[in-house]
Design a protein around this motif. Sequence first.
Motif, PDB file in Angstrom:
ATOM      1  N   LYS A 123      59.464 -19.717  68.219  1.00  0.00           N
ATOM      2  CA  LYS A 123      60.069 -21.038  67.996  1.00  0.00           C
ATOM      3  C   LYS A 123      59.029 -22.165  68.104  1.00  0.00           C
ATOM      4  O   LYS A 123      59.360 -23.316  68.343  1.00  0.00           O
ATOM      5  N   SER A 124      57.751 -21.806  67.926  1.00  0.00           N
ATOM      6  CA  SER A 124      56.665 -22.790  67.939  1.00  0.00           C
ATOM      7  C   SER A 124      56.355 -23.224  66.507  1.00  0.00           C
ATOM      8  O   SER A 124      56.372 -22.404  65.584  1.00  0.00           O
ATOM      9  N   CYS A 125      56.091 -24.488  66.332  1.00  0.00           N
ATOM     10  CA  CYS A 125      55.766 -24.983  64.998  1.00  0.00           C
ATOM     11  C   CYS A 125      54.835 -26.184  65.106  1.00  0.00           C
ATOM     12  O   CYS A 125      54.672 -26.776  66.181  1.00  0.00           O
ATOM     13  N   LEU A 126      54.259 -26.528  63.988  1.00  0.00           N
ATOM     14  CA  LEU A 126      53.325 -27.650  63.921  1.00  0.00           C
ATOM     15  C   LEU A 126      53.775 -28.560  62.787  1.00  0.00           C
ATOM     16  O   LEU A 126      53.839 -28.133  61.630  1.00  0.00           O
ATOM     17  N   THR A 127      54.126 -29.806  63.132  1.00  0.00           N
ATOM     18  CA  THR A 127      54.495 -30.774  62.101  1.00  0.00           C
ATOM     19  C   THR A 127      53.275 -31.605  61.745  1.00  0.00           C
ATOM     20  O   THR A 127      52.486 -31.966  62.621  1.00  0.00           O
ATOM     21  N   LEU A 128      53.136 -31.904  60.463  1.00  0.00           N
ATOM     22  CA  LEU A 128      51.975 -32.655  59.993  1.00  0.00           C
ATOM     23  C   LEU A 128      52.423 -33.776  59.069  1.00  0.00           C
ATOM     24  O   LEU A 128      53.131 -33.531  58.081  1.00  0.00           O
ATOM     25  N   THR A 129      51.993 -34.990  59.389  1.00  0.00           N
ATOM     26  CA  THR A 129      52.297 -36.150  58.560  1.00  0.00           C
ATOM     27  C   THR A 129      51.005 -36.855  58.204  1.00  0.00           C
ATOM     28  O   THR A 129      50.237 -37.220  59.103  1.00  0.00           O
ATOM     29  N   PRO A 130      50.714 -37.034  56.903  1.00  0.00           N
ATOM     30  CA  PRO A 130      49.460 -37.722  56.527  1.00  0.00           C
ATOM     31  C   PRO A 130      49.442 -39.144  57.063  1.00  0.00           C
ATOM     32  O   PRO A 130      50.452 -39.847  57.028  1.00  0.00           O
ATOM     33  N   ASN A 131      48.295 -39.573  57.583  1.00  0.00           N
ATOM     34  CA  ASN A 131      48.146 -40.945  58.032  1.00  0.00           C
ATOM     35  C   ASN A 131      47.089 -41.657  57.190  1.00  0.00           C
ATOM     36  O   ASN A 131      46.671 -41.145  56.150  1.00  0.00           O
ATOM     37  N   ASN A 132      46.662 -42.830  57.624  1.00  0.00           N
ATOM     38  CA  ASN A 132      45.717 -43.630  56.833  1.00  0.00           C
ATOM     39  C   ASN A 132      44.343 -42.976  56.681  1.00  0.00           C
ATOM     40  O   ASN A 132      43.562 -43.370  55.812  1.00  0.00           O
ATOM     41  N   ASN A 133      44.048 -42.006  57.529  1.00  0.00           N
ATOM     42  CA  ASN A 133      42.738 -41.330  57.449  1.00  0.00           C
ATOM     43  C   ASN A 133      42.751 -40.134  56.513  1.00  0.00           C
ATOM     44  O   ASN A 133      41.715 -39.517  56.305  1.00  0.00           O
ATOM     45  N   PHE A 134      43.928 -39.816  55.976  1.00  0.00           N
ATOM     46  CA  PHE A 134      44.035 -38.672  55.063  1.00  0.00           C
ATOM     47  C   PHE A 134      43.375 -39.032  53.726  1.00  0.00           C
ATOM     48  O   PHE A 134      43.678 -40.057  53.127  1.00  0.00           O
ATOM     49  N   ILE A 135      42.449 -38.197  53.301  1.00  0.00           N
ATOM     50  CA  ILE A 135      41.687 -38.468  52.079  1.00  0.00           C
ATOM     51  C   ILE A 135      42.269 -37.677  50.908  1.00  0.00           C
ATOM     52  O   ILE A 135      42.344 -36.446  50.954  1.00  0.00           O
ATOM     53  N   LYS A 136      42.691 -38.397  49.879  1.00  0.00           N
ATOM     54  CA  LYS A 136      43.235 -37.761  48.687  1.00  0.00           C
ATOM     55  C   LYS A 136      42.135 -37.080  47.882  1.00  0.00           C
ATOM     56  O   LYS A 136      40.970 -37.473  47.934  1.00  0.00           O
ATOM     57  N   ALA A 137      42.551 -36.080  47.112  1.00  0.00           N
ATOM     58  CA  ALA A 137      41.582 -35.356  46.283  1.00  0.00           C
ATOM     59  C   ALA A 137      40.929 -36.287  45.264  1.00  0.00           C
ATOM     60  O   ALA A 137      39.759 -36.121  44.915  1.00  0.00           O
ATOM     61  N   THR A 138      41.701 -37.290  44.800  1.00  0.00           N
ATOM     62  CA  THR A 138      41.134 -38.233  43.826  1.00  0.00           C
ATOM     63  C   THR A 138      40.000 -39.049  44.435  1.00  0.00           C
ATOM     64  O   THR A 138      39.016 -39.358  43.766  1.00  0.00           O
TER      65      THR A 138
END
Length: 717
Positions: A132-147
């Motif tokens: 029942k362990s999980c990891l939630t991930l939400t992109p923030n301002n430091n997330f770099i797009k592939a573009t």
Amino acid sequence: MNQKLITKTHILQHDQSDCGVACLLSLIQYYGGSSSLEKLRELSGTTKQGTTLLGLYQTANSIGFTAEGNEADIQAIIDHGAPVILHVVIEEKLQHYVVCYGFENDTFIIGDPGKGIVYYSKEELDKVWVSKSCLTLTPNNNFIKATETKKSKKEWFLKLLKEDKQLLIISIVLGIGIAVLGMAMSVFSQKLIDDILPSQNTTKLVFGIGLLTFLLLIRVGFSTLRELMLIRQSKDFNNRIIDSFYSSLLHLPKPFFDTRKIGELVARLNDTNRVQKVIKHIASNFIIDILVVLVSFGFLFFYSWQVGVIVLVSLPIYFLIIYRFNSKIIKSQKEVMQSYALNESNYISSMQGIATIKNYNRQSFFQKVNQLVFGNLQNKIVDLGKINVRLSLFAGIAGVLFLMAILSYTSLQVYNQQMQLGELMAILGIAGSLLPSITNLALISIPINEAKIAFNRMFEFTSIEKEKQGEFVLTSFESLEIENLSFRFAGRSQLLKDVNLSIKKGEISAVVGESGSGKSTLGQIFQKFYNFENGNVIVNKKTNLDDVKLSNWRNLVGVVPQDITIFNGNVLDNILLGQEDKPENVVAFCQEYGFEEFIKDFPQGYATILGEEGVNLSGGQKQIIALARVLYKKPELLILDEATAAMDRKTEKFSIELISKLKENMGVLFISHRLETLKKYADNIYVLEGGKTVVQGSHKELLETSNFYSDYWKELV
């Protein structure tokens, strides 16, 4: 949730040990980012045993996600609505990670690294999601797009190529001239057969040959000039890209090098040749091939529009026959490049460990390893060669059929007196030169993709965040206070949990503990090699170590590490390390500090060539050179990590007494397991146990309590 988007966001097939980073990579792609498994493995501390959820959490936060580790239930996952990484158990109780993209039509959409996209009911997911362990991930301002990454790559490449702009333009112009002049022979052949020879006009013949000779000589001159310009461009470009890449490597954090093999770095440096090869190819052959095709079509339609139509219809078929091999060749080339890097690493690592190999008589084993590694490289090269042979076969057959079709039609035209013999010869000549150009254009994506792979491999290193520089200028060192410091390597449990110690100018402080307790790691933290997790490191009782300017700090700090690096030069070279100074100043320093007594034992004294990695020195001699090197720097904080471990007693006594005399001008941190040395010279001793500084004091004070240090002396007595 967009079902179509989920289907396109695939999870690659990887070994179970890679399943965690594969899940993380899929979410990076899902949110429009870009990364590589290699980088994620490094950041997460992935080993052959796998990846911890902690490692994934740390990595996610470092690459632009706001990550949270949670314990949840099935309903919480449904309510969350966004993708999460689940820690599950699969066959035979194997630990595994999957991505849950969402819940639709009473089923969970699961991205499994071993299976791809699968669908689970509530009951099926509940059965495997035991923890029942999980990891939630939400992109923030430091997330770099592939573009953004793609834009950065483009900017870096254009910056490197900017200085070559004029040379490349001239080369392209010369290429146009070469392509046009390449048609001269075919045109002259037609005029010679249909006009000059039948007229028996000697003046025309002489003039025509003279003109053709002149044009062909100009073409040769253009080709020579273009080659000279491209050679110059290759040299300049390679110098720039290697300088840029090597400079970037030198400024990367030390943990980067802890996880890399030298052969891998050398292979990346060699990638510059592939990039330059394609630049040269595009600037010369590619442009010429395009022009040859266009000019050839123009001449063919001029001679016979029917032949032009035949060529226009058949050449795309020929093009597609060649082009269909591209994906296979590209995949095979990538495998060759990877195998080459592995082979290079194997050579270097085995040569570096030659003494151990010989001591254990394991030559036959390492020979077998090399046979496997090199054999794998050769197999990949053979596979690529087989693909190229099949390509040549199909291209050859298609080319023959194409030329025979042209020959058959034009021959009939000559029989029917609708075409002259000279025109037939000109058409065949043009068609013959057209085929190689079409082949080259069809295959252009192969070298481009090879260069792209090489460029991406280089850019991956250059884009890694450099060491934090800091801004505070420190002019002198007085003290270093460490408060409640904790540290862990990526994805691992804490190595240091609660470290408190003080280093002051004029004192020798020592850290002792069992092997693996984190003593050397602590020394590397003080060198700003590793970032600690929690706590404070305060310089001169007022400034955080992180804020101190990096170059400024390392000018003040001197280190003698466990593993001494000796460069392939003489004694003077290894003391100066490129610092500009007169040799007589070094000699005077060695005489004043007493090092000359040891240096005079070398065959040629100060001029003795020490050999690569100090192959001609004993361990104690290496440590003496390292001590002379660091003291010549005149540090204000001296870190000695097992700095006398390889010395005999006489040399060790000389070294410790010298440091004791100089301690008034600097703070000294002594990391050692040879506790006899510390009894007399250490002002303050810190005992490191269980990741904590459990006790501190002088030799006498430590003997009054139960600890690692006092236990040692009790056993000795």
